[in-house]
Design a protein around this motif. Sequence first.
Motif, short mmCIF file in Angstrom:
data_model
loop_
_atom_site.label_atom_id
_atom_site.label_comp_id
_atom_site.label_asym_id
_atom_site.label_seq_id
_atom_site.Cartn_x
_atom_site.Cartn_y
_atom_site.Cartn_z
N GLN A 172 3.41 -7.55 9.73
CA GLN A 172 3.81 -6.21 10.32
C GLN A 172 1.96 -6.39 11.42
N VAL A 173 2.12 -7.92 11.38
CA VAL A 173 0.72 -7.63 12.99
C VAL A 173 1.39 -8.30 13.98
N VAL A 174 2.45 -9.12 13.68
CA VAL A 174 3.13 -9.67 14.98
C VAL A 174 3.57 -8.60 15.72
N PHE A 202 4.54 0.59 3.26
CA PHE A 202 5.62 1.57 3.41
C PHE A 202 4.40 2.81 3.72
N THR A 203 3.26 2.64 2.34
CA THR A 203 2.61 4.03 2.40
C THR A 203 1.55 4.60 3.44
N LYS A 217 -3.89 -1.98 6.24
CA LYS A 217 -3.29 -0.61 6.86
C LYS A 217 -2.97 -0.63 8.76
N TRP A 218 -3.24 -1.13 9.25
CA TRP A 218 -2.60 -1.52 10.78
C TRP A 218 -1.48 -1.51 10.40
N ASN A 219 -0.97 -0.95 11.19
CA ASN A 219 0.93 -0.31 11.61
C ASN A 219 1.35 -0.28 10.05
N ILE A 224 5.62 1.05 10.84
CA ILE A 224 6.30 -0.80 9.69
C ILE A 224 7.56 -0.48 9.55
N GLU A 225 8.28 1.52 9.46
CA GLU A 225 9.40 2.02 9.07
C GLU A 225 9.84 2.06 10.43
#
Length: 250
Positions: A172-174, A202-203, A217-219, A224-225
């Motif tokens: 999610q963060v990289v 994916f919410t 919540k970030w990304n 993320i999809e």
Amino acid sequence: MVLFTFNIVDVEAEAKKGASITVEERLAVTENNSRAILRILDIHDVKASFFIEVSIAEKLPHLIKAISSKGHEIAFYHTDSSLQKIEETKKWIEDVLEKQIKGIRQKDHKLPHEELKMLGFGYVSNIDHADILFPFKRLKRDTEIVEENGLSIVPESISPYSQLPYNDFVFQVVPMKYYKNMVFETLKKDDFVLIYLSSWQFTDFSKYRFDVPFYRKWNSGKKIEDKLDKLLCWINDNEMATARMKDYIF
């Protein structure tokens, strides 16, 4: 070999102050998120392993059938269910799908391997707790599959040059460019890289009033999809092999 896996779990966060989210609504979010994952995998013709959290598995028969019908593997994600509950749910899903459930994933509460073997599991894929700091701790662990008490024990993958694990939060963060380098370097050293994401990521948190930290919540959601879509494009463009966990292990 790239092994894509997804933990199908409800969003654990409470509702924001003044809001309420029912059990049914949480389940609907989980199902919608899972179907978004299915659509992306289908576009790229990539097969994956879905680890369904035991306590919600029997509430998602249509989703489980959809996942299986697309050629993906159904496995279990154990959080705090009893052995009896796992056994009952395993038998129910196997009767519904007419397929054997071979895999189980655990995190905080780990059951003895002897008992999992008695329930008919063939492999265990344990994962560690991931929070805002954990993914950036430099780790050293064995990354080879081993046999123990008749079970194949599959470890988490770690990037050899950054020592970052391939858990849901790291994905999610990289940045994608850095993540691709991680995958490339890992496959030069190890036989496989095990990637896992969680359905809660994916919410759309702007739509559902869950009280989650900003870094969760970030990304997330559509971002993320898109990130998963880009990773799968890159893997196919570079002709990297992918597989379901049970196919790779057995």
